[in-house]
Design a protein around this motif. Structure first.
Motif, PDB file in Angstrom:
ATOM      1  N   GLU A 164       0.825  -1.210   0.000  1.00 14.99           N
ATOM      2  CA  GLU A 164       0.000   0.000   0.000  1.00 14.99           C
ATOM      3  C   GLU A 164       0.858   1.258   0.000  1.00 14.99           C
ATOM      4  N   ASN A 165       2.005   1.211   0.681  1.00 18.34           N
ATOM      5  CA  ASN A 165       2.849   2.392   0.810  1.00 18.34           C
ATOM      6  C   ASN A 165       4.015   2.422  -0.168  1.00 18.34           C
ATOM      7  N   SER A 166       4.002   1.553  -1.137  1.00 14.96           N
ATOM      8  CA  SER A 166       5.001   1.620  -2.198  1.00 14.96           C
ATOM      9  C   SER A 166       4.579   2.673  -3.216  1.00 14.96           C
ATOM     10  N   TYR A 167       5.531   3.134  -3.993  1.00 13.24           N
ATOM     11  CA  TYR A 167       5.221   4.093  -5.051  1.00 13.24           C
ATOM     12  C   TYR A 167       4.229   3.495  -6.038  1.00 13.24           C
ATOM     13  N   GLU A 168       4.442   2.244  -6.402  1.00 12.60           N
ATOM     14  CA  GLU A 168       3.544   1.584  -7.356  1.00 12.60           C
ATOM     15  C   GLU A 168       2.123   1.506  -6.818  1.00 12.60           C
ATOM     16  N   GLY A 169       2.015   1.312  -5.489  1.00 13.83           N
ATOM     17  CA  GLY A 169       0.686   1.262  -4.886  1.00 13.83           C
ATOM     18  C   GLY A 169       0.025   2.624  -4.839  1.00 13.83           C
ATOM     19  N   LYS A 170       0.789   3.652  -4.462  1.00 13.64           N
ATOM     20  CA  LYS A 170       0.229   4.990  -4.307  1.00 13.64           C
ATOM     21  C   LYS A 170      -0.207   5.600  -5.630  1.00 13.64           C
ATOM     22  N   LYS A 171       0.518   5.334  -6.707  1.00 16.23           N
ATOM     23  CA  LYS A 171       0.150   5.970  -7.966  1.00 16.23           C
ATOM     24  C   LYS A 171      -1.132   5.391  -8.553  1.00 16.23           C
ATOM     25  N   GLN A 172      -1.605   4.282  -7.977  1.00 15.05           N
ATOM     26  CA  GLN A 172      -2.869   3.693  -8.423  1.00 15.05           C
ATOM     27  C   GLN A 172      -4.052   4.186  -7.594  1.00 15.05           C
ATOM     28  N   LEU A 173      -3.778   4.895  -6.498  1.00 17.74           N
ATOM     29  CA  LEU A 173      -4.830   5.278  -5.559  1.00 17.74           C
ATOM     30  C   LEU A 173      -5.213   6.740  -5.719  1.00 17.74           C
ATOM     31  N   THR A 174      -6.470   7.046  -5.439  1.00 11.27           N
ATOM     32  CA  THR A 174      -6.964   8.419  -5.419  1.00 11.27           C
ATOM     33  C   THR A 174      -6.746   8.996  -4.025  1.00 11.27           C
ATOM     34  N   VAL A 175      -6.188  10.183  -3.960  1.00 15.49           N
ATOM     35  CA  VAL A 175      -5.968  10.819  -2.661  1.00 15.49           C
ATOM     36  C   VAL A 175      -7.300  11.174  -2.021  1.00 15.49           C
ATOM     37  N   GLN A 176      -8.193  11.791  -2.792  1.00 16.33           N
ATOM     38  CA  GLN A 176      -9.501  12.186  -2.263  1.00 16.33           C
ATOM     39  C   GLN A 176     -10.597  11.822  -3.265  1.00 16.33           C
ATOM     40  N   PRO A 177     -11.437  10.854  -2.926  1.00 16.22           N
ATOM     41  CA  PRO A 177     -12.534  10.494  -3.829  1.00 16.22           C
ATOM     42  C   PRO A 177     -13.484  11.677  -4.041  1.00 16.22           C
ATOM     43  N   ARG A 178     -13.919  11.857  -5.260  1.00 13.79           N
ATOM     44  CA  ARG A 178     -14.818  12.964  -5.574  1.00 13.79           C
ATOM     45  C   ARG A 178     -15.872  12.520  -6.577  1.00 13.79           C
ATOM     46  N   ILE A 179     -16.988  13.216  -6.575  1.00 15.19           N
ATOM     47  CA  ILE A 179     -17.998  13.058  -7.614  1.00 15.19           C
ATOM     48  C   ILE A 179     -17.975  14.332  -8.443  1.00 15.19           C
ATOM     49  N   VAL A 226      -2.549  27.048 -13.542  1.00 14.15           N
ATOM     50  CA  VAL A 226      -4.013  27.089 -13.493  1.00 14.15           C
ATOM     51  C   VAL A 226      -4.552  25.751 -12.980  1.00 14.15           C
ATOM     52  N   VAL A 227      -3.979  24.658 -13.460  1.00 19.99           N
ATOM     53  CA  VAL A 227      -4.369  23.312 -13.031  1.00 19.99           C
ATOM     54  C   VAL A 227      -3.205  22.708 -12.242  1.00 19.99           C
ATOM     55  N   ASN A 228      -3.474  22.283 -11.022  1.00 20.08           N
ATOM     56  CA  ASN A 228      -2.433  21.694 -10.175  1.00 20.08           C
ATOM     57  C   ASN A 228      -2.726  20.209  -9.969  1.00 20.08           C
ATOM     58  N   VAL A 229      -1.725  19.363 -10.220  1.00 17.47           N
ATOM     59  CA  VAL A 229      -1.908  17.914 -10.108  1.00 17.47           C
ATOM     60  C   VAL A 229      -0.819  17.323  -9.212  1.00 17.47           C
ATOM     61  N   TYR A 230      -1.157  16.210  -8.551  1.00  9.53           N
ATOM     62  CA  TYR A 230      -0.142  15.468  -7.806  1.00  9.53           C
ATOM     63  C   TYR A 230       0.774  14.788  -8.818  1.00  9.53           C
ATOM     64  N   PRO A 231       2.079  14.873  -8.638  1.00 12.07           N
ATOM     65  CA  PRO A 231       2.985  14.341  -9.656  1.00 12.07           C
ATOM     66  C   PRO A 231       3.009  12.827  -9.759  1.00 12.07           C
ATOM     67  N   TRP A 232       2.610  12.115  -8.692  1.00 13.09           N
ATOM     68  CA  TRP A 232       2.726  10.654  -8.747  1.00 13.09           C
ATOM     69  C   TRP A 232       1.502   9.972  -9.366  1.00 13.09           C
ATOM     70  N   ASN A 233       0.326  10.643  -9.367  1.00 13.80           N
ATOM     71  CA  ASN A 233      -0.846   9.986  -9.948  1.00 13.80           C
ATOM     72  C   ASN A 233      -1.647  10.901 -10.883  1.00 13.80           C
ATOM     73  N   ASN A 234      -1.169  12.122 -11.096  1.00  9.62           N
ATOM     74  CA  ASN A 234      -1.817  13.086 -12.001  1.00  9.62           C
ATOM     75  C   ASN A 234      -3.235  13.451 -11.575  1.00  9.62           C
ATOM     76  N   GLU A 235      -3.557  13.291 -10.304  1.00 12.65           N
ATOM     77  CA  GLU A 235      -4.868  13.685  -9.785  1.00 12.65           C
ATOM     78  C   GLU A 235      -4.910  15.201  -9.610  1.00 12.65           C
ATOM     79  N   VAL A 236      -5.949  15.845 -10.136  1.00 10.65           N
ATOM     80  CA  VAL A 236      -6.101  17.289  -9.962  1.00 10.65           C
ATOM     81  C   VAL A 236      -6.464  17.578  -8.504  1.00 10.65           C
ATOM     82  N   TYR A 237      -5.747  18.529  -7.900  1.00 13.47           N
ATOM     83  CA  TYR A 237      -6.070  18.875  -6.507  1.00 13.47           C
ATOM     84  C   TYR A 237      -6.376  20.359  -6.325  1.00 13.47           C
ATOM     85  N   MET A 238      -6.065  21.193  -7.339  1.00  9.54           N
ATOM     86  CA  MET A 238      -6.392  22.612  -7.203  1.00  9.54           C
ATOM     87  C   MET A 238      -6.508  23.268  -8.570  1.00  9.54           C
TER      88      MET A 238
END
Length: 340
Positions: A54-69, A237-249
């Motif tokens: 779960e705490n490996s890089y490979e595991g984290k890049k598959q996970l969403t930091v914050q689920p959203r609709i 303008v668009v801010n993403v987490y670098p490990w999973n490309n999830e938009v956060y701001m």
């Protein structure tokens, strides 16, 4: 690895990190799916294989930091999300938890039946987070008197935007409470910036990447008899987490955008093309949610995600509100075991 052993209280501080990483003397699998690692000091650390995965890089890049609709007007309206009620919200943790869950998923949440006073508004905001004091004060209450160098202090319509883009860290939550309105118009516009950003990513991935990788400057200059400010915030303008490309701001404000001089000249035109495509998506009528704020209805807006605007209005309209710290509302959610 020793540094990441679980510690749950302040009476058990984590070990001081070593400036030079020592070698692992021994590593072995133990019973019940655990891994044992022995350091040069003889300390043995044990971790479950599931924790390591779960705490490996490979595991984290598959996970969403914050689920959203993600939503447009139709999706949000059909969700029929109930508002929290003032009395229950202030006294019942279950009501607070449901409110926080709605806020996390949709980036906007309401509390109804709040007394139409600045004091009650302050109390309801502090139930969810801490107030962030800014140049506008702690709690602000204003009408269309042009008392500040900001178009919000007018009767004019305001296009969709996020607030405080000119702060290096924009404010996390925007709170509004309309205490009085004797006139017409003045509806609040809400647009899910993440919904529009994901549409852009699907349609023009190269333009999405350009907006995510290019930092630009926003600026606020105020020079009146009572207020002098010159603030600058720089970021994409668009801010993403670098490990999973999830938009956060999203940092989107056409009123406060400064001269674009932070990128090469040959990139400026491409940036404007990308920004125009995002703006087109944001301005689609089907993405606009219009809400009439009335006395008693307090709205909490995720200023890193949901843009707000306003239609023009007539008459006397008195609004109060504040900014809240993002870290503390997320902390409150995590204390309820919500993913944030």
């Amino acid at each position: 690895m020793k540094r990441h052993l679980p510690y749950s209280t302040s009476t058990n501080p984590r070990p001081e990190p070593s400036l030079i990483l020592p070698p692992v003397v021994a590593c072995s699998c133990t019973q019940r799916g655990k891994k044992a690692m022995k350091g040069p000091d003889g300390h043995v650390s044990k971790y479950s294989l599931s924790w390591l995965a779960e705490n490996s890089y490979e595991g984290k890049k598959q996970l969403t930091v914050q689920p959203r609709i993600l939503w447009n007007s139709d999706i949000y309206t059909k969700a029929n999300i109930p508002s929290a009620k003032w009395d229950k919200f202030m006294s019942c943790d279950d009501e607070l938890k449901k409110f926080l869950q709605s806020y996390l998923l949709y980036g906007v949440a309401f509390v109804d039946d709040v007394p139409a006073t600045v004091e009650a508004t302050e109390a309801v905001t502090q139930r969810a987070s801490l107030i962030r004091e800014t140049t506008y004060g702690r709690m602000w209450c204003f009408t269309s008197d042009f008392s500040r160098g900001d178009t919000a202090y007018s009767q004019l319509a305001l296009d969709r935007h996020t607030d405080t883009s000119y702060f290096q860290e924009p404010c996390g939550i925007q709170v509004f409470h309309c205490l009085k309105h004797e006139g017409t118009g003045g509806r609040t516009l809400l647009v899910d910036g993440f919904y529009a950003a994901e549409k852009l990513r699907q349609q023009s991935p190269e333009n999405f990447e350009l907006l995510a990788q290019t930092s630009i400057r926003h600026e606020y200059i105020e020079n009146t008899d009572n207020h002098r400010n010159h603030m600058t915030g720089i970021g994409p303008v668009v801010n993403v987490y670098p490990w999973n490309n999830e938009v956060y701001m999203i940092r989107y404000n056409n009123y406060d955008r400064a001269v674009i001089n932070t990128i090469p000249h040959d990139t400026v035109r491409r940036w404007y093309v990308a920004h125009r495509e995002l703006t087109t998506e944001l301005r689609r009528p089907e993405n606009e949610l219009w809400v009439k704020l009335t006395p008693g209805k307090v709205i909490f807006i995720d200023n890193w995600r949901v843009m707000h605007g306003r239609e023009s209005f007539t008459g006397v309209r008195q609004l109060c509100g504040c900014y809240l710290t993002r870290d503390d509302i997320l902390s409150a959610a995590r204390c309820f075991d919500l993913q944030a």
